[in-house]
Design a protein around this motif. Structure first.
Motif, PDB file in Angstrom:
ATOM      1  N   LYS A 176     -10.234  11.033  -0.012  1.00 35.71           N
ATOM      2  CA  LYS A 176      -9.428  10.759   1.180  1.00 35.71           C
ATOM      3  C   LYS A 176     -10.310  10.953   2.404  1.00 35.71           C
ATOM      4  O   LYS A 176     -10.805  12.052   2.655  1.00 35.71           O
ATOM      5  CB  LYS A 176      -8.229  11.708   1.261  1.00 35.71           C
ATOM      6  CG  LYS A 176      -7.075  11.378   0.327  1.00 35.71           C
ATOM      7  CD  LYS A 176      -5.975  12.428   0.510  1.00 35.71           C
ATOM      8  CE  LYS A 176      -4.668  12.021  -0.100  1.00 35.71           C
ATOM      9  NZ  LYS A 176      -3.628  13.074   0.106  1.00 35.71           N
ATOM     10  N   PHE A 213      -3.821   8.426   2.579  1.00 36.42           N
ATOM     11  CA  PHE A 213      -4.332   7.336   1.758  1.00 36.42           C
ATOM     12  C   PHE A 213      -5.682   7.683   1.142  1.00 36.42           C
ATOM     13  O   PHE A 213      -6.526   8.317   1.781  1.00 36.42           O
ATOM     14  CB  PHE A 213      -4.497   6.072   2.604  1.00 36.42           C
ATOM     15  CG  PHE A 213      -3.199   5.436   2.999  1.00 36.42           C
ATOM     16  CD1 PHE A 213      -2.659   4.413   2.246  1.00 36.42           C
ATOM     17  CD2 PHE A 213      -2.513   5.873   4.129  1.00 36.42           C
ATOM     18  CE1 PHE A 213      -1.460   3.820   2.609  1.00 36.42           C
ATOM     19  CE2 PHE A 213      -1.309   5.281   4.506  1.00 36.42           C
ATOM     20  CZ  PHE A 213      -0.782   4.256   3.729  1.00 36.42           C
ATOM     21  N   ALA A 214      -5.881   7.227  -0.088  1.00 33.71           N
ATOM     22  CA  ALA A 214      -7.197   7.280  -0.715  1.00 33.71           C
ATOM     23  C   ALA A 214      -8.053   6.140  -0.172  1.00 33.71           C
ATOM     24  O   ALA A 214      -7.563   5.225   0.506  1.00 33.71           O
ATOM     25  CB  ALA A 214      -7.066   7.178  -2.229  1.00 33.71           C
ATOM     26  N   TRP A 274      -3.100  -2.121  -6.241  1.00 29.99           N
ATOM     27  CA  TRP A 274      -2.993  -0.862  -5.504  1.00 29.99           C
ATOM     28  C   TRP A 274      -2.517   0.293  -6.395  1.00 29.99           C
ATOM     29  O   TRP A 274      -1.973   1.280  -5.913  1.00 29.99           O
ATOM     30  CB  TRP A 274      -2.026  -0.980  -4.307  1.00 29.99           C
ATOM     31  CG  TRP A 274      -2.301  -2.086  -3.343  1.00 29.99           C
ATOM     32  CD1 TRP A 274      -1.598  -3.245  -3.220  1.00 29.99           C
ATOM     33  CD2 TRP A 274      -3.350  -2.157  -2.361  1.00 29.99           C
ATOM     34  NE1 TRP A 274      -2.137  -4.026  -2.221  1.00 29.99           N
ATOM     35  CE2 TRP A 274      -3.200  -3.391  -1.677  1.00 29.99           C
ATOM     36  CE3 TRP A 274      -4.388  -1.292  -1.996  1.00 29.99           C
ATOM     37  CZ2 TRP A 274      -4.063  -3.783  -0.656  1.00 29.99           C
ATOM     38  CZ3 TRP A 274      -5.238  -1.683  -0.961  1.00 29.99           C
ATOM     39  CH2 TRP A 274      -5.074  -2.910  -0.314  1.00 29.99           C
ATOM     40  N   ILE A 284      -2.507   4.082  -4.112  1.00 31.67           N
ATOM     41  CA  ILE A 284      -3.493   4.391  -3.067  1.00 31.67           C
ATOM     42  C   ILE A 284      -2.911   5.350  -2.044  1.00 31.67           C
ATOM     43  O   ILE A 284      -3.647   6.057  -1.351  1.00 31.67           O
ATOM     44  CB  ILE A 284      -3.983   3.095  -2.403  1.00 31.67           C
ATOM     45  CG1 ILE A 284      -5.230   3.369  -1.542  1.00 31.67           C
ATOM     46  CG2 ILE A 284      -2.890   2.434  -1.581  1.00 31.67           C
ATOM     47  CD1 ILE A 284      -5.884   2.120  -0.995  1.00 31.67           C
ATOM     48  N   ARG A 310       3.375   6.395  -7.922  1.00 37.62           N
ATOM     49  CA  ARG A 310       3.596   5.246  -7.050  1.00 37.62           C
ATOM     50  C   ARG A 310       5.081   4.918  -7.081  1.00 37.62           C
ATOM     51  O   ARG A 310       5.857   5.629  -7.740  1.00 37.62           O
ATOM     52  CB  ARG A 310       2.748   4.051  -7.502  1.00 37.62           C
ATOM     53  CG  ARG A 310       2.981   3.669  -8.953  1.00 37.62           C
ATOM     54  CD  ARG A 310       1.869   2.810  -9.531  1.00 37.62           C
ATOM     55  NE  ARG A 310       2.088   2.575 -10.947  1.00 37.62           N
ATOM     56  CZ  ARG A 310       2.661   1.472 -11.453  1.00 37.62           C
ATOM     57  NH1 ARG A 310       3.037   0.493 -10.631  1.00 37.62           N
ATOM     58  NH2 ARG A 310       2.832   1.319 -12.747  1.00 37.62           N
ATOM     59  N   TYR A 318      -9.834   3.540  -1.520  1.00 41.15           N
ATOM     60  CA  TYR A 318      -9.576   2.166  -1.929  1.00 41.15           C
ATOM     61  C   TYR A 318      -8.923   2.165  -3.298  1.00 41.15           C
ATOM     62  O   TYR A 318      -8.834   3.202  -3.969  1.00 41.15           O
ATOM     63  CB  TYR A 318     -10.857   1.317  -1.940  1.00 41.15           C
ATOM     64  CG  TYR A 318     -11.930   1.740  -2.920  1.00 41.15           C
ATOM     65  CD1 TYR A 318     -11.917   1.301  -4.242  1.00 41.15           C
ATOM     66  CD2 TYR A 318     -12.995   2.550  -2.521  1.00 41.15           C
ATOM     67  CE1 TYR A 318     -12.911   1.674  -5.141  1.00 41.15           C
ATOM     68  CE2 TYR A 318     -13.995   2.920  -3.395  1.00 41.15           C
ATOM     69  CZ  TYR A 318     -13.939   2.479  -4.711  1.00 41.15           C
ATOM     70  OH  TYR A 318     -14.925   2.854  -5.596  1.00 41.15           O
ATOM     71  N   SER A 319      -8.448   0.990  -3.707  1.00 40.74           N
ATOM     72  CA  SER A 319      -7.860   0.810  -5.027  1.00 40.74           C
ATOM     73  C   SER A 319      -8.875   0.117  -5.921  1.00 40.74           C
ATOM     74  O   SER A 319      -9.506  -0.862  -5.513  1.00 40.74           O
ATOM     75  CB  SER A 319      -6.584  -0.032  -4.931  1.00 40.74           C
ATOM     76  OG  SER A 319      -6.083  -0.351  -6.208  1.00 40.74           O
ATOM     77  N   PRO A 379      -6.302   4.524  -7.383  1.00 36.63           N
ATOM     78  CA  PRO A 379      -7.229   4.627  -6.253  1.00 36.63           C
ATOM     79  C   PRO A 379      -8.562   5.247  -6.663  1.00 36.63           C
ATOM     80  O   PRO A 379      -8.690   5.834  -7.738  1.00 36.63           O
ATOM     81  CB  PRO A 379      -6.493   5.581  -5.307  1.00 36.63           C
ATOM     82  CG  PRO A 379      -5.787   6.518  -6.253  1.00 36.63           C
ATOM     83  CD  PRO A 379      -5.376   5.674  -7.442  1.00 36.63           C
ATOM     84  N   HIS A 380      -9.540   5.087  -5.798  1.00 36.31           N
ATOM     85  CA  HIS A 380     -10.694   5.985  -5.805  1.00 36.31           C
ATOM     86  C   HIS A 380     -10.248   7.151  -4.937  1.00 36.31           C
ATOM     87  O   HIS A 380      -9.993   6.987  -3.762  1.00 36.31           O
ATOM     88  CB  HIS A 380     -11.925   5.292  -5.245  1.00 36.31           C
ATOM     89  CG  HIS A 380     -13.164   6.116  -5.348  1.00 36.31           C
ATOM     90  ND1 HIS A 380     -13.524   6.771  -6.500  1.00 36.31           N
ATOM     91  CD2 HIS A 380     -14.117   6.414  -4.441  1.00 36.31           C
ATOM     92  CE1 HIS A 380     -14.653   7.418  -6.294  1.00 36.31           C
ATOM     93  NE2 HIS A 380     -15.027   7.227  -5.050  1.00 36.31           N
ATOM     94  N   MET A 402       0.830  -1.203   0.000  1.00 40.36           N
ATOM     95  CA  MET A 402       0.000   0.000   0.000  1.00 40.36           C
ATOM     96  C   MET A 402       0.865   1.254   0.000  1.00 40.36           C
ATOM     97  O   MET A 402       0.575   2.229  -0.709  1.00 40.36           O
ATOM     98  CB  MET A 402      -0.941   0.004   1.202  1.00 40.36           C
ATOM     99  CG  MET A 402      -2.032  -1.042   1.144  1.00 40.36           C
ATOM    100  SD  MET A 402      -3.318  -0.808   2.419  1.00 40.36           S
ATOM    101  CE  MET A 402      -2.377  -1.034   3.920  1.00 40.36           C
TER     102      MET A 402
END
Length: 672
Positions: free
Chosen positions: A265, A249-250, A258, A241, A371, A252-253, A261-262, A236
């Motif tokens: 936050k 973190f967002a 990962w 994400i 990422r 979810y992925s 993301p959606h 993660m």
């Protein structure tokens, strides 16, 4: 402006200038429906919900749709974060009828609030076998007009079905080694060995499950449990994400790797994950875990802290792109050309390789989510920091995502616990101070003079909605953690006050708990759910806080209530461990005691810090010196200094091992 203009919820205010004549949830709305003889359209969502925004733009801002809606329905809009009880009751009906759920949730009700037709997002035109929203409205009106008796029968049947569902009971006994082993085996089967995490896409951060795995390792030494926890956290942290520039973190992925993301936050995700990474560092000493914990804490303080000292609920997924379009992820994604514009050719090439930005892109329209893909080998840390700082500064110039600035009690409780521990672990007194200020706000505003917890506040004013079980459980957890870190017994007292209300207002026979108080508004069903979603369930959050409070005070009533609540974990843990992670974590504390650590000595001293860093599952820590310390913490009564030196006592059920003045010996006693 419609009736929502007088509300405080940011989500409701987003719809205040819709041509739809929205009502807030209220007796007056249903009285209006009865008087007019029309059904109620219930629309439930939240401010950072992407598809809620989409449906609002496509349908609720459309004059033709609004005119039809207003003529044939009483439209009611609900913020699910303000009224989780309403959301839970009708979501249960939606899932039972359709096999799935989500937001926006669209439910058609009789004037007696009985549901008879359901859905989630409806498009403006029919597509992929789904009717358009206008077609749905016309179909409901036709049924209501021509087949009213049939509609009434359907509604009555649905309500009877919901009411007839068996209540969840505490179960028989508490989880033991057998149930824990079965739960661990179930998690191992669902573990994604290649990418970390559990299950497939979409993949949510398994915060509560990781807490269980870390506690299980601390108690048993299970290397497999630690490996799953550590590898998931690393995946993660290196994925899309996680915000590689600003931290946090967002939600979810959308994929199992990962990567994408959606982008919304949420406070609760970041609070839970901040604590997870701090605990992972406490267990392994991982530099990566330390960095992520601190960056996530700093993100919460920098971007979610309100002027009153609390923490806002969420940042939207959507914002304006360079062309003025309101789209998901625009604030966070980058193209190679954008990198070159900010960094120049050489540094842009370096950044593209380091952050995984490609010409094809990993997101939409050739953009990439930043990422840390694969092993890039040795890197120039100074160059990475320079590039990251310049990109972050450039991103700050972009239109920012919207902020839902309401303060939710439960999620602030989670943030208080995370910031207090992170501040204590890493010598960041500023984070402990931010946790204390948020706790002060909850006492001053959310408790106020009514001595019952308000679910939300905004701009320093408490909302009208009553706190639910998760509010009491999570806020008590935050206060207990703050008491351990600061040595201020007032937080223990406030936690006890909240937990007494749990015993009086939320507890039924046989250890069962309800999500709403006995004297709360009566809906078509009293909500009750012991399983985790994105946050610990109210049921297991309360169980954990009750167990910790009993360890601090010796209260048998609170321990008995905790054990009664954990019976459901004995039943569910072996079957659905992913959805009762916090309950399993609390069960680990119960199996370990939990240990009670009394430090007769200065708050912030070596023994106190050593106690806080102990890995014993769910251990409680009380620190203080002088004759008044015992008045603040019962655990410190009759715990004298030895040889005039600060002294630590490690106890279970108030029965203690031999005291020690040596920090190394204390660490060994606590698995530190």
């Amino acid at each position: 402006m419609n009736r929502l203009a007088d509300e405080t919820s940011p989500y409701l205010l987003q719809h205040a200038d819709n041509p739809v004549d929205w009502w807030p949830w209220s007796p007056e709305a249903f009285a209006e429906a009865r008087e007019r003889g029309v059904p109620v359209l219930l629309s439930v969502g939240y401010s950072s919900c992407h598809w809620c925004h989409v449906m609002a733009h496509e349908s609720f801002e459309d004059e033709t749709v609004a005119t039809y809606l207003n003529a044939h329905f009483v439209p009611v809009k609900v913020d699910r974060e303000e009224r989780p009880d309403i959301d839970a009751v009708y979501m249960e009906a939606v899932q039972a009828a359709t096999g799935h759920g989500g937001w926006p949730m669209t439910v058609f009700l009789t004037p007696d609030a009985e549901p008879f037709y359901f859905g989630t997002y409806f498009p403006p035109e029919a597509r992929h076998g789904s009717p358009s929203f206008q077609q749905v409205l016309e179909g409901v009106v036709a049924a209501w007009t021509d087949r009213r008796e049939e509609v009434a029968e359907v509604a009555e049947r649905i309500v009877a079905d919901l009411a007839g569902r068996s209540l969840v009971h505490g179960g028989d006994g508490v989880p033991g080694e057998s149930e824990i082993a079965q739960a661990l085996l179930g998690l191992t089967r669902e573990y994604d060995e290649q990418h970390g995490g559990f299950g497939g896409a979409p993949k949510f951060p398994p915060s509560m499950v990781v807490e269980f795995l870390l506690r299980h390792y601390a108690r048993t030494g299970s290397e497999g449990a630690l490996q799953m926890a550590a590898d998931t956290c690393s995946a993660m942290a290196r994925g899309g994400i996680y915000d590689q520039l600003g931290g946090g973190f967002a939600r979810y992925s959308v994929d199992r790797e990962w990567v994408v993301p959606h982008f919304e936050k949420m406070l609760y995700d970041n609070a839970l994950l901040c604590r997870v990474y701090a605990h992972l560092w406490r267990t392994t000493g991982s530099d990566e875990a330390r960095r992520i914990a601190l960056e996530t804490a700093d993100f919460m303080v920098r971007e979610l802290r309100t002027a009153e000292g609390g923490f806002a609920s969420a940042l939207d997924a959507d914002s304006e792109d360079a062309d003025g379009r309101h789209v998901e992820g625009a604030y966070y994604v980058w193209t190679p050309a954008q990198l070159r514009e900010v960094l120049g050719e050489d540094d842009a090439a370096f950044a593209a390789a380091y952050f995984g930005v490609t010409e094809k892109g990993t997101f939409e329209e050739g953009a990439s989510v930043l990422r840390l893909p694969g092993d890039t080998g040795p890197v120039d840390a100074a160059r990475v920091a320079d590039v990251r700082g310049r990109l972050l500064a450039a991103r700050e110039e972009r239109p920012r995502p919207g902020l839902d600035d309401k303060v939710v009690a439960a999620w602030n409780g989670l943030a208080i616990a995370a910031l207090a521990e992170t501040g204590a672990y890493f010598d960041r007194p500023d984070l402990v101070e931010r946790a204390t200020e948020a706790a002060d706000l909850l006492v001053r505003v959310h408790l106020g003079e009514v001595a019952r917890l308000a679910r939300t506040s905004k701009d320093g004013q408490a909302g009208d909605n009553a706190g639910v079980l998760e509010d009491y459980g999570d806020v008590a957890e935050g206060f207990l953690t703050l008491a351990a870190v600061t040595g201020e017994g007032a937080w223990l007292e406030f936690a006890g006050f909240l937990l007494d209300i749990v015993l009086e207002q939320f507890t039924g026979e046989g250890g069962q708990l309800y999500d709403t108080a006995h004297d709360a508004e009566q809906l078509i069903r009293r909500p009750q759910d012991p399983t985790d979603s994105a946050t610990p369930s109210g049921w297991t959050a309360a169980a954990g806080a009750l167990l910790s409070y009993a360890a601090y005070t010796g209260s048998e009533a609170h321990r008995t209530a905790a054990e009664g609540a954990l019976g459901v974990v004995k039943a569910l843990g072996p079957r659905v461990p992913r959805f009762v992670g916090w309950g399993l974590a609390v069960a680990e504390a119960l199996l370990d005691g939990p240990r009670e650590v009394a430090v007769a000595g200065p708050v912030g001293g070596e023994l106190h810090r050593t106690a806080l860093l102990g890995r014993a599952p769910g251990a409680v820590v009380a620190a203080g010196e002088g004759p008044g310390a015992g008045a603040e913490f019962p655990l410190l009564v009759d715990r004298p200094l030895v040889g005039g030196e600060p002294t630590a006592y490690v106890c279970r059920h108030f029965v203690c091992d031999a005291p020690t003045t040596d920090a190394g010996e204390l660490a060994a006693k606590l698995g530190g």
